[in-house]
Design an enzyme around this catalytic site. Structure first.
Site, PDB file in Angstrom:
ATOM      1  N   SER A 146       0.869  -1.189   0.000  1.00  0.00           N
ATOM      2  CA  SER A 146       0.000   0.000   0.000  1.00  0.00           C
ATOM      3  C   SER A 146       0.898   1.228   0.000  1.00  0.00           C
ATOM      4  O   SER A 146       2.081   1.145   0.357  1.00  0.00           O
ATOM      5  CB  SER A 146      -0.858   0.000   1.269  1.00  0.00           C
ATOM      6  N   TYR A 181      -1.896  -1.210  10.407  1.00  0.00           N
ATOM      7  CA  TYR A 181      -1.891  -1.307   8.936  1.00  0.00           C
ATOM      8  C   TYR A 181      -0.571  -0.749   8.387  1.00  0.00           C
ATOM      9  O   TYR A 181       0.090  -1.391   7.561  1.00  0.00           O
ATOM     10  CB  TYR A 181      -3.090  -0.526   8.379  1.00  0.00           C
TER      11      TYR A 181
HETATM   12  P1  NAD Z   1     -11.382  -6.143  -0.005  1.00  0.00           P
HETATM   13  O1  NAD Z   1     -11.935  -5.949   1.361  1.00  0.00           O
HETATM   14  O2  NAD Z   1     -12.263  -5.967  -1.194  1.00  0.00           O
HETATM   15  O3  NAD Z   1     -10.697  -7.594  -0.116  1.00  0.00           O
HETATM   16  C1  NAD Z   1      -9.980  -8.168   0.944  1.00  0.00           C
HETATM   17  C2  NAD Z   1      -9.854  -9.651   0.717  1.00  0.00           C
HETATM   18  O4  NAD Z   1      -9.117 -10.224   1.806  1.00  0.00           O
HETATM   19  C3  NAD Z   1     -11.216 -10.386   0.687  1.00  0.00           C
HETATM   20  O5  NAD Z   1     -11.188 -11.398  -0.293  1.00  0.00           O
HETATM   21  C4  NAD Z   1     -11.308 -11.011   2.079  1.00  0.00           C
HETATM   22  O6  NAD Z   1     -12.113 -12.177   2.135  1.00  0.00           O
HETATM   23  C5  NAD Z   1      -9.841 -11.345   2.311  1.00  0.00           C
HETATM   24  N1  NAD Z   1      -9.566 -11.578   3.728  1.00  0.00           N
HETATM   25  C6  NAD Z   1      -9.770 -10.748   4.773  1.00  0.00           C
HETATM   26  N2  NAD Z   1      -9.458 -11.371   5.931  1.00  0.00           N
HETATM   27  C7  NAD Z   1      -9.039 -12.610   5.604  1.00  0.00           C
HETATM   28  C8  NAD Z   1      -8.598 -13.747   6.339  1.00  0.00           C
HETATM   29  N3  NAD Z   1      -8.517 -13.719   7.685  1.00  0.00           N
HETATM   30  N4  NAD Z   1      -8.270 -14.863   5.668  1.00  0.00           N
HETATM   31  C9  NAD Z   1      -8.373 -14.941   4.318  1.00  0.00           C
HETATM   32  N5  NAD Z   1      -8.776 -13.888   3.560  1.00  0.00           N
HETATM   33  C10 NAD Z   1      -9.108 -12.755   4.198  1.00  0.00           C
HETATM   34  O7  NAD Z   1     -10.139  -5.140  -0.059  1.00  0.00           O
HETATM   35  P2  NAD Z   1      -9.177  -4.635  -1.247  1.00  0.00           P
HETATM   36  O8  NAD Z   1      -9.248  -3.162  -1.248  1.00  0.00           O
HETATM   37  O9  NAD Z   1      -9.386  -5.385  -2.501  1.00  0.00           O
HETATM   38  O10 NAD Z   1      -7.762  -5.008  -0.595  1.00  0.00           O
HETATM   39  C11 NAD Z   1      -6.867  -5.942  -1.150  1.00  0.00           C
HETATM   40  C12 NAD Z   1      -5.455  -5.568  -0.737  1.00  0.00           C
HETATM   41  O11 NAD Z   1      -5.131  -4.284  -1.270  1.00  0.00           O
HETATM   42  C13 NAD Z   1      -5.264  -5.445   0.781  1.00  0.00           C
HETATM   43  O12 NAD Z   1      -4.013  -6.008   1.144  1.00  0.00           O
HETATM   44  C14 NAD Z   1      -5.246  -3.950   1.013  1.00  0.00           C
HETATM   45  O13 NAD Z   1      -4.525  -3.591   2.147  1.00  0.00           O
HETATM   46  C15 NAD Z   1      -4.575  -3.484  -0.272  1.00  0.00           C
HETATM   47  N6  NAD Z   1      -4.807  -2.075  -0.596  1.00  0.00           N
HETATM   48  C16 NAD Z   1      -6.064  -1.596  -0.827  1.00  0.00           C
HETATM   49  C17 NAD Z   1      -6.226  -0.249  -1.126  1.00  0.00           C
HETATM   50  C18 NAD Z   1      -7.595   0.357  -1.385  1.00  0.00           C
HETATM   51  O14 NAD Z   1      -7.683   1.592  -1.456  1.00  0.00           O
HETATM   52  N7  NAD Z   1      -8.632  -0.435  -1.569  1.00  0.00           N
HETATM   53  C19 NAD Z   1      -5.128   0.604  -1.200  1.00  0.00           C
HETATM   54  C20 NAD Z   1      -3.855   0.065  -0.957  1.00  0.00           C
HETATM   55  C21 NAD Z   1      -3.702  -1.272  -0.668  1.00  0.00           C
END
Ligand code: NAD
Length: 252
Positions: free
Chosen positions: A142, A155
């Site tokens: 991130s 985080y």
């Molecule tokens: P999201 O909430 O749509 O997806 C998260 C995924 O992680 C889901 O499939 C969920 O089931 C899974 N998950 C959560 N807890 C879990 C567990 N205990 N065991 C197995 N799976 C688990 O979120 P996203 O935005 O798609 O995030 C994906 C990645 O991108 C994350 O690592 C997040 O930190 C990173 N990220 C997101 C953003 C943003 O703005 N959305 C920005 C930077 C980084």
């Protein structure tokens, strides 16, 4: 349309039942990979994710329901998954609170999912990739792996840790294979704000401060760290992950 340069390759994407992970899984399937997805969700959500990956290009796509807070469950998933050519550590959770009022269990949970789980999956795949001379690991960190924000201690700590873990793994794997075999690379992608469920609570909080105006809430959120003023889409992150899987990316 993507060429199927990953035909015959085996991939695992964690946290692929929604958001960025699902977009990455679909992109890998469209490029010909056999894709195994991990992630939580009810039966309907898991089925919908599997259907999307199958429709994208891998009719044999599979799901592992391992809870990534549990190292034993991760080890079992990795054993079932078999040898992998592509690993995308994407699963992640967020929780916002000032340090003084952060519940201890939230710290443990975020570190376990966002950082320790990536160690356990990496440990399971890296030796095989090195022996075969080809492998691609992409860790979804991130912007918070590079800079900080208030109220996000676990985080930010986990994502900075993931950047460091990736650097060590990349160095350890760098000499494996050749230009012809494709080599073994470990990379981090550090997205800013991406339109997914993960950031909805933060948008809602900002929108509430702006009298319920969602667009104003999004603008306030982006103003802090995203100079373009635009959110990214999961598909845009997936396109970069896909490029990192190409042979041409062997030195990145
Ligand atoms: P999201 O909430 O749509 O997806 C998260 C995924 O992680 C889901 O499939 C969920 O089931 C899974 N998950 C959560 N807890 C879990 C567990 N205990 N065991 C197995 N799976 C688990 O979120 P996203 O935005 O798609 O995030 C994906 C990645 O991108 C994350 O690592 C997040 O930190 C990173 N990220 C997101 C953003 C943003 O703005 N959305 C920005 C930077 C980084």
């Amino acid at each position: 349309m993507t060429d199927r340069f990953l035909e015959g390759r085996r991939a695992l994407v964690t946290g692929a039942t929604s958001g960025i992970g699902l977009a990455v899984a679909r992109a890998l399937a469209a490029a010909g990979a056999h894709v195994q997805i991990n992630g939580l969700g009810d039966a309907g959500q898991v089925e919908a994710a599997l259907a999307a990956v199958r429709a994208a290009g891998d009719p044999g796509a599979l799901h592992h329901g391992a809870d990534l807070r549990d190292p034993a469950a991760i080890r079992a998933m990795m054993a079932l998954a078999g040898p992998l050519d592509v690993l995308v550590n994407n699963a992640g959770v967020q929780f916002t609170a000032p340090l003084g009022s952060l519940p201890d269990e939230r710290w443990d949970q975020i570190l376990a999912i966002n950082l320790s789980a990536c160690f356990h999956t990496l440990k399971a795949v890296l030796p095989g990739m090195q022996a075969r001379g080809f492998g691609r690991v992409v860790n979804i960190a991130s912007v918070h792996g590079l800079v900080a924000s208030v109220a996000k201690a676990p985080y930010v700590a986990a994502k900075h840790g993931l950047v460091g873990l990736s650097k060590v793994a990349a160095l350890e794997a760098a000499a494996a294979g050749s230009r012809e075999s494709g080599g073994v690379t470990v990379n981090c992608v550090c997205p800013g704000w991406v339109e997914t469920a993960l950031i909805e609570p933060q948008i809602a909080a900002r929108a509430a401060q702006a009298g319920g105006d969602r667009e104003a809430g999004i603008r306030a959120l982006l103003a802090e760290k995203q100079p373009s003023g635009r959110m990214a889409l999961p598909e845009e992150i997936a396109a970069l992950v896909l490029f990192l899987c190409r042979r041409a990316a062997h030195n990145i």
